[in-house]
Write an enzyme that holds these catalytic residues in place. Sequence first.
Site, short mmCIF file in Angstrom:
data_model
loop_
_atom_site.label_atom_id
_atom_site.label_comp_id
_atom_site.label_asym_id
_atom_site.label_seq_id
_atom_site.Cartn_x
_atom_site.Cartn_y
_atom_site.Cartn_z
N CYS A 2 0.86 -1.17 0.00
CA CYS A 2 0.00 0.00 0.00
C CYS A 2 0.90 1.22 0.00
O CYS A 2 2.10 1.11 0.20
CB CYS A 2 -0.86 0.02 1.25
SG CYS A 2 -1.83 -1.47 1.46
N ARG A 27 1.49 1.46 -5.99
CA ARG A 27 1.66 0.50 -4.89
C ARG A 27 0.35 -0.19 -4.52
O ARG A 27 0.34 -1.15 -3.74
CB ARG A 27 2.19 1.21 -3.65
CG ARG A 27 3.50 1.92 -3.86
CD ARG A 27 3.90 2.65 -2.61
NE ARG A 27 4.25 1.73 -1.56
CZ ARG A 27 5.45 1.21 -1.39
NH1 ARG A 27 6.43 1.54 -2.20
NH2 ARG A 27 5.69 0.37 -0.41
N TRP A 72 -3.78 -1.77 -1.38
CA TRP A 72 -3.77 -3.02 -2.15
C TRP A 72 -4.15 -4.09 -1.14
O TRP A 72 -3.37 -4.42 -0.25
CB TRP A 72 -2.38 -3.26 -2.71
CG TRP A 72 -2.29 -4.41 -3.69
CD1 TRP A 72 -2.52 -4.38 -5.02
CD2 TRP A 72 -1.87 -5.75 -3.39
NE1 TRP A 72 -2.29 -5.62 -5.57
CE2 TRP A 72 -1.89 -6.47 -4.59
CE3 TRP A 72 -1.50 -6.41 -2.22
CZ2 TRP A 72 -1.55 -7.82 -4.66
CZ3 TRP A 72 -1.16 -7.76 -2.29
CH2 TRP A 72 -1.19 -8.44 -3.50
N ASN A 96 1.01 0.25 5.96
CA ASN A 96 1.44 -0.59 4.85
C ASN A 96 2.19 -1.77 5.46
O ASN A 96 3.16 -1.56 6.19
CB ASN A 96 2.37 0.21 3.92
CG ASN A 96 3.05 -0.66 2.90
OD1 ASN A 96 2.48 -1.65 2.43
ND2 ASN A 96 4.27 -0.32 2.54
N GLY A 97 1.73 -2.98 5.20
CA GLY A 97 2.38 -4.15 5.77
C GLY A 97 1.33 -5.13 6.25
O GLY A 97 0.16 -5.05 5.84
N GLU A 471 11.06 -12.67 -20.01
CA GLU A 471 10.69 -11.30 -19.67
C GLU A 471 9.61 -10.77 -20.62
O GLU A 471 8.68 -10.09 -20.19
CB GLU A 471 11.95 -10.40 -19.69
CG GLU A 471 11.71 -8.93 -19.42
CD GLU A 471 11.06 -8.63 -18.07
OE1 GLU A 471 10.90 -9.54 -17.23
OE2 GLU A 471 10.67 -7.47 -17.87
N LYS A 475 6.04 -9.50 -19.30
CA LYS A 475 5.53 -8.15 -19.60
C LYS A 475 4.16 -8.25 -20.25
O LYS A 475 3.24 -7.55 -19.87
CB LYS A 475 6.46 -7.42 -20.58
CG LYS A 475 7.70 -6.75 -20.09
CD LYS A 475 7.58 -5.66 -19.09
CE LYS A 475 7.39 -6.20 -17.72
NZ LYS A 475 8.57 -6.26 -16.88
N GLU A 478 1.33 -9.46 -17.86
CA GLU A 478 0.92 -8.58 -16.77
C GLU A 478 0.19 -7.33 -17.25
O GLU A 478 -0.68 -6.82 -16.54
CB GLU A 478 2.08 -8.24 -15.82
CG GLU A 478 3.11 -7.25 -16.30
CD GLU A 478 4.16 -6.92 -15.22
OE1 GLU A 478 5.32 -6.78 -15.58
OE2 GLU A 478 3.81 -6.79 -14.03
N HIS A 494 9.34 -30.86 -26.15
CA HIS A 494 9.11 -31.76 -25.02
C HIS A 494 7.73 -31.54 -24.38
O HIS A 494 7.52 -31.91 -23.23
CB HIS A 494 10.23 -31.59 -23.98
CG HIS A 494 11.58 -31.92 -24.55
ND1 HIS A 494 11.94 -33.21 -24.89
CD2 HIS A 494 12.61 -31.13 -24.90
CE1 HIS A 494 13.16 -33.20 -25.39
NE2 HIS A 494 13.60 -31.95 -25.41
N LYS A 593 3.44 -2.39 -7.54
CA LYS A 593 4.84 -2.23 -7.93
C LYS A 593 5.79 -2.89 -6.94
O LYS A 593 6.79 -3.49 -7.31
CB LYS A 593 5.13 -0.73 -8.02
CG LYS A 593 6.55 -0.40 -8.40
CD LYS A 593 6.68 -0.33 -9.89
CE LYS A 593 8.08 -0.11 -10.37
NZ LYS A 593 8.28 -0.73 -11.68
C1 AGP Z 1 7.65 -6.81 -13.24
O1 AGP Z 1 7.11 -6.09 -14.27
C2 AGP Z 1 6.87 -6.87 -12.00
N1 AGP Z 1 6.48 -5.60 -11.55
C3 AGP Z 1 7.43 -7.79 -10.92
O2 AGP Z 1 7.66 -9.04 -11.48
C4 AGP Z 1 8.71 -7.33 -10.19
O3 AGP Z 1 9.82 -7.44 -11.02
C5 AGP Z 1 8.90 -8.22 -8.94
O4 AGP Z 1 7.81 -8.02 -8.08
C6 AGP Z 1 10.19 -7.94 -8.22
O5 AGP Z 1 10.27 -6.61 -7.78
P1 AGP Z 1 11.62 -6.00 -7.25
O6 AGP Z 1 12.57 -5.91 -8.38
O7 AGP Z 1 11.24 -4.65 -6.72
O8 AGP Z 1 12.13 -6.90 -6.17
#
Ligand code: AGP
Length: 598
Positions: A2, A27, A72, A96-97, A471, A475, A478, A494, A593
Amino acid sequence: MCGIVGYNGTRKAVPILIDSLKRLEYRGYDSAGIAIFNEGKVEVHKDEGKIASLEKTLPDIPGNVGIGHTRWATHGRPNKVNAHPHTSGNISVVHNGIIENYQQLREKLTRSGYQFSSETDTEALAHLVNHYYKNDLVDAVILALNDIKGSYAIAVLCGNQLVAARKDSPLVIGVGENENFIASDIPAILKYTRKMIFLDDMEIAYVAPDKISFFDTSKRPIEKTMKVIDWDMEAAEKSGYEHFMLKEIHEQPKALHETFAGRISELEGAIAFDGLKEEQVRDINRISIIACGTSYNAGLLGKYLFEQLAGIHADVEIASEFRYSHSSPGSLVIGISQSGETADTLAALREAKTFGGRSLAITNIMGSTITRDVDNSIYMRSGPEIGVAATKTFMSQLGVLYLLALYFGKGKGKVSSDRMKRMLVSLRQIPAQITRILGNKESIKKYADKYSSASDIFFIGRTLNYPIALEGALKLKEISYIHAEGYAAGELKHGPLALITKSTPVIAIATKGLTYDKMVNNIKEVKAREAPVIAIVDEKDSEIEKYVDAVIRVPATDDILSPMLSTVVVQLLSYYTAKARSCPIDQPRNLAKSVTVE
Ligand code: AGP
């Protein structure tokens, strides 16, 4: 997970809190709320949904002190009742937590006569602070925190008094002129001040307009050092781009330039990192890389680089799996996390450290938790990244990993001076080559538009291109919500080849390198199943276009460096696919994020 903010000063608090919260929406964005001290009492306003919905409901409130939250959801559904701030008597709390023992606290507080109106863990904290409050807010917060198990960054408002505290969740205090700020992250308050003080775990801040006092959990005063942040405000704005993600993709040449600045001398063929010494390299016989998500994908490329350039065996581990694997790590553990706050990565690193050995963090955030847990930190210097999908931070992670692998290769006598010089010259050219790819984005958009209605898309690559396939798939899924798989191309036969049909577009990363010929064979395999294939190839490649439906060319570079260039193509393909599908690109559903819960 959050975002929290606080303000105590001489201006109206509401516009500042709302503006700062909007910058923290990455966040979490399922509900939001503020509490303001106004005309002798605290007013609380909350709403489901994004900050903009809350903003529409707000009356004009002149008060100069307040707290705010963007959520969140972890405990309790995302609705107005569960939105923060939570209140008890005169106490309002944003958090937050996760409070792990909230169920026990809830039962105990209920027996003492407190009534709960939400399903959240945070409400227990509000009641606890109220329970302990006897005219001194710092005392009450310390006593309440003593009863809590879990992680927190909190801001507590009582009348016009504002207190903040943290454990395992980030919190920064912004220092202004007759006004001070609290935020989960730097960009939230960068518009108001560049002077920041990073709260450490188990520290409490009393934030008045003209003074900030810091305490430990025994209320002993603590001296803190202020840092001046050199990120500019423009870095935290969209600056004319439709989305932060697109802006951040375009910022990659600059980000890489910063990553390299002062660390490489191509004339001397030398690399230097603050705090790292070449003699330390000699003792490294195995490297364990720990990370999540995009950072994991960067780590996987790092594994290949350490093995190919430095001859050091490397493992890359998904942080949430490593914790429970009971496997002993190498003599160097590298944690990669752009935020430096990812709970899984932090927990796995702590676990790895119990085996002894050195630890190193690669992160973008100065003073983040990961930097306190390791022997050395290397900053990525990407500047603030606001889009939930990591782009420029991935590029900077790759930049750091290339430098580190070359540095280790030199230290181990595996990279000659000549090779080093050539590699560094080529690395220096990468930012300009990325700019060329960005200049070609309209043709990449064309393919994204064409295949944006697909239900499944595969990204394939081999060796160094395999992490980029992963990657690309991450991308795409998500931000566009299309099911995407990243596969080692040789592994398709396989099993997954069964899924390949004429309706399954395949993005094949086929730049020149060790496995190029094998990759051509893998492309023929999917073509034989009638899959439409877009190949990402070097500009000089004249072979692959015979077998595929489309080619996207990237500038020629040293084979080992081409993953940085292919990265930009898969990012743009994902971005434009999500745009064609009208997805909320910067804030994809269910994601945040910074993932500060395990
Ligand atoms: C990637 O687009 C995501 N936002 C997610 O996979 C991110 O890389 C992951 O949560 C790790 O975050 P960090 O690099 O802040 O540890």
